[in-house]
Design an enzyme around this catalytic site. Structure first.
Site, short mmCIF file in Angstrom:
data_model
loop_
_atom_site.label_atom_id
_atom_site.label_comp_id
_atom_site.label_asym_id
_atom_site.label_seq_id
_atom_site.Cartn_x
_atom_site.Cartn_y
_atom_site.Cartn_z
N HIS A 1 0.85 -1.15 0.16
CA HIS A 1 0.07 0.08 -0.07
C HIS A 1 1.08 1.32 -0.02
CE1 HIS A 1 -2.88 -2.62 2.05
NE2 HIS A 1 -3.71 -2.41 0.93
N SER B 1 -3.16 -7.77 2.72
CA SER B 1 -2.95 -7.67 4.27
C SER B 1 -3.69 -8.93 5.00
CB SER B 1 -4.40 -6.60 4.55
OG SER B 1 -3.97 -5.48 4.01
N ARG C 1 -1.31 -5.57 -8.49
CA ARG C 1 -0.14 -6.48 -8.07
C ARG C 1 0.33 -7.53 -9.08
NH1 ARG C 1 -2.73 -8.26 -2.43
NH2 ARG C 1 -4.48 -8.31 -4.05
N LYS D 1 -16.64 -7.50 8.44
CA LYS D 1 -15.47 -8.17 7.75
C LYS D 1 -14.54 -8.87 9.22
CE LYS D 1 -13.30 -7.92 3.70
NZ LYS D 1 -12.19 -7.07 2.89
O1 PNS Z 1 -8.41 -3.24 0.16
P1 PNS Z 1 -9.69 -3.80 -0.28
O2 PNS Z 1 -10.35 -4.40 0.69
O3 PNS Z 1 -9.35 -4.56 -1.56
O4 PNS Z 1 -10.54 -2.67 -0.79
C1 PNS Z 1 -11.78 -2.71 -1.57
C2 PNS Z 1 -12.85 -1.59 -1.40
C3 PNS Z 1 -12.86 -0.89 -0.11
C4 PNS Z 1 -12.12 -0.71 -2.33
C5 PNS Z 1 -14.08 -1.95 -2.08
O5 PNS Z 1 -14.61 -3.00 -1.23
C6 PNS Z 1 -15.08 -0.79 -1.88
O6 PNS Z 1 -15.01 -0.04 -2.52
N1 PNS Z 1 -16.19 -0.97 -0.84
C7 PNS Z 1 -17.12 0.06 -0.83
C8 PNS Z 1 -18.64 -0.33 -1.38
C9 PNS Z 1 -18.51 -0.04 -2.79
O7 PNS Z 1 -18.29 1.01 -3.24
N2 PNS Z 1 -18.76 -1.06 -3.57
C10 PNS Z 1 -18.87 -0.82 -4.94
C11 PNS Z 1 -17.53 -0.98 -5.74
S1 PNS Z 1 -17.69 -1.40 -7.22
#
Ligand code: PNS
Length: 165
Positions: free
Chosen positions: A17, A132, A94, A41
């Site tokens: 990150h 993570s 990645r 989660k």
């Molecule tokens: O670090 P991560 O867990 O890969 O991040 C994922 C994240 C937080 C970017 C994604 O889950 C997200 O945007 N969640 C918020 C809900 C949302 O907007 N969902 C629709 C996205 S298409």
């Protein structure tokens, strides 16, 4: 003001990150590290703990032109980006395996908020396997994670493990 958000769970922030944050510095005037509040989660760290830890790590980064801030959000990333008047959503890629999930999210976010671009940055090769989830698993089972997790974050993981919560 070219503001971007870098959304994620950051449970916890990894060197991968951090690498993405550093790569995005020359591209924007402000980057908001946007920590998703996702209690369902069952995270290792509360959203407050994550924000505090990220803030401490960011203070170590030399930034002349780009402001680095941390904020938390619930709900849709697109809504949060709009609220912040961001022009972009930064996400790290990645390896090829990330692409399909990221593509779906980027297209959905574009549909929700057409004026905000998703900007993909490639993580350094040495972090291409770092997540993570993997870091938490290895750490919890007693494996070494140094060099893959910022030192201050690893210390917090140890603190948490020692305190048993
Ligand atoms: O670090 P991560 O867990 O890969 O991040 C994922 C994240 C937080 C970017 C994604 O889950 C997200 O945007 N969640 C918020 C809900 C949302 O907007 N969902 C629709 C996205 S298409």
């Amino acid at each position: 003001m070219r503001r971007a958000i870098f959304p994620g769970s950051f449970d916890p922030l990894t060197c991968g990150h951090l690498d993405i944050i550093e790569r995005s510095l020359p591209l924007f005037d402000e980057i908001v590290i946007a920590v998703l509040n996702n209690p369902e989660k069952n995270p290792m760290f509360s959203v407050e703990e994550r924000c505090e830890m990220i803030g401490a790590v960011l203070r170590e980064i030399e930034t002349e032109k780009c402001l680095l801030t941390v904020d938390s959000f619930s709900g849709l990333t697109a809504d949060f980006a709009r609220k912040k008047e961001a022009i972009a959503i930064v996400r790290g890629i990645r390896a090829v395996a990330d692409y399909e999930y990221e593509l779906r999210m980027a297209l959905m976010n574009r549909r929700l908020e057409p004026s905000i671009e998703t900007v993909f940055l490639l993580a350094a090769e040495e972090y291409s396997y770092v997540s993570s989830t993997l870091m938490k698993q290895v750490f919890t089972l007693g494996g070494r994670v140094e060099g893959l997790i910022p030192k201050a974050i690893e210390a917090k993981m140890r603190e948490k493990a020692d305190s048993g919560n």
